[in-house]
Enzyme design. Sequence first.
Site, PDB file in Angstrom:
ATOM      1  N   ASP A 199      69.533 -59.457 -31.171  1.00  0.00           N
ATOM      2  CA  ASP A 199      68.624 -58.816 -30.421  1.00  0.00           C
ATOM      3  C   ASP A 199      68.157 -59.528 -29.740  1.00  0.00           C
ATOM      4  OD1 ASP A 199      66.799 -56.828 -29.477  1.00  0.00           O
ATOM      5  OD2 ASP A 199      65.536 -58.635 -30.486  1.00  0.00           O
ATOM      6  N   MET A 200      67.538 -58.947 -28.485  1.00  0.00           N
ATOM      7  CA  MET A 200      67.154 -59.996 -27.392  1.00  0.00           C
ATOM      8  C   MET A 200      65.821 -60.216 -27.360  1.00  0.00           C
ATOM      9  SD  MET A 200      70.362 -61.304 -25.405  1.00  0.00           S
ATOM     10  CE  MET A 200      70.105 -61.567 -24.035  1.00  0.00           C
ATOM     11  N   ASP A 201      64.826 -59.925 -26.821  1.00  0.00           N
ATOM     12  CA  ASP A 201      63.703 -59.297 -26.618  1.00  0.00           C
ATOM     13  C   ASP A 201      62.599 -59.932 -28.259  1.00  0.00           C
ATOM     14  OD1 ASP A 201      62.847 -59.917 -23.778  1.00  0.00           O
ATOM     15  OD2 ASP A 201      64.057 -58.115 -24.168  1.00  0.00           O
TER      16      ASP A 201
ATOM     17  N   SER B 243      70.413 -54.802 -27.527  1.00  0.00           N
ATOM     18  CA  SER B 243      69.513 -55.124 -26.551  1.00  0.00           C
ATOM     19  C   SER B 243      69.135 -53.312 -26.359  1.00  0.00           C
ATOM     20  CB  SER B 243      69.466 -55.933 -25.698  1.00  0.00           C
ATOM     21  OG  SER B 243      68.338 -56.151 -24.487  1.00  0.00           O
ATOM     22  N   GLY B 244      67.225 -53.823 -25.553  1.00  0.00           N
ATOM     23  CA  GLY B 244      67.200 -52.446 -25.138  1.00  0.00           C
ATOM     24  C   GLY B 244      67.333 -52.217 -23.333  1.00  0.00           C
TER      25      GLY B 244
ATOM     26  N   LYS C 100      71.553 -48.709 -31.596  1.00  0.00           N
ATOM     27  CA  LYS C 100      71.953 -50.376 -32.290  1.00  0.00           C
ATOM     28  C   LYS C 100      72.973 -50.095 -33.453  1.00  0.00           C
ATOM     29  CE  LYS C 100      68.577 -53.073 -30.000  1.00  0.00           C
ATOM     30  NZ  LYS C 100      67.966 -54.295 -30.183  1.00  0.00           N
TER      31      LYS C 100
ATOM     32  N   ASP D 296      63.868 -58.235 -34.964  1.00  0.00           N
ATOM     33  CA  ASP D 296      62.303 -58.143 -34.641  1.00  0.00           C
ATOM     34  C   ASP D 296      61.084 -56.750 -34.633  1.00  0.00           C
ATOM     35  OD1 ASP D 296      62.664 -57.817 -31.898  1.00  0.00           O
ATOM     36  OD2 ASP D 296      61.039 -58.872 -31.666  1.00  0.00           O
TER      37      ASP D 296
ATOM     38  N   ASN E  37      63.885 -50.820 -33.273  1.00  0.00           N
ATOM     39  CA  ASN E  37      65.044 -50.269 -32.592  1.00  0.00           C
ATOM     40  C   ASN E  37      66.131 -51.395 -32.787  1.00  0.00           C
ATOM     41  OD1 ASN E  37      64.315 -52.810 -31.216  1.00  0.00           O
ATOM     42  ND2 ASN E  37      65.065 -52.310 -29.494  1.00  0.00           N
TER      43      ASN E  37
END
Length: 264
Positions: free
Chosen positions: A12-14, A46-47, A192, A215, A218
């Site tokens: 994931d990114m954020d 990521s979203g 995802k 985290d 999603n």
Amino acid sequence: MDLSKIKLVVSDMDGTLLNSNHEVSDRFFSLFEQLKKKGILFAAASGRQYNSIVDKLAPIKDDIIVIAENGGFASHHGKEIVFNPLPQKAKNVILDSLKGVKGLHPVLCGKNNAYLSTSSTEFVEKLKEYYTEYTLMEDLQTFDGQVLKIAIYHFISSEKYIYPVVKHLEGDLKVKVSGANWVDVSNINAHKGFALQKVQEMYNITPSETLVFGDYNNDLEMMALADYSFAMENAHPNVKKAAKYRTVSNNDFGVERVLDILLM
């Protein structure tokens, strides 16, 4: 914990790969080069909009798998792996659900652009971090192009102020609390996990050969597809419960520390 058989790393990114300043560390880029030498694939999931993910990972953009818009779109080496837009009629059903509710800022997320209402101008600065390409519109209901998802933002809390307004759409659509301030509504198969499964099938990679970092809610579906699933220390309680392992926070190089072990 034996990571010697890992062939695919997904992050994931954020809140995960990015620190609280929305930055990717130089340490990660160095580790990525080592992953590449070992033939281990890396996917950013990521979203965020595709263009935003690519901007954050610009030095390695041509070498990674990109799973964008919470799995609504995925590609590798310019080849489309997943494209799951919202059903055409769903857009206005979702927007109608938001009418009359103060403080909500919906974003129509297209493949290459995002669209938001001119009434959300105070939200634009926040949006720029996640969507590098966007257009302001007088009325979102007049948009007739394909929409991958509708992302809805609230400045205080997504779980308190957004989710109760759209939870009745669950079942027909995928409704995900994707961050402290975001809820995403998308095609039932746009998540995802769906995208990761397609990637695994495409490259003949099993869950026992997959390592995932996340985290927030999603990330749950993709964590279920990895024998090595890691929750960040700063993760949502649901993610900590679902993950098989835990690492330190995104601000303390949680992803990089596990990759150090993988590459030993």
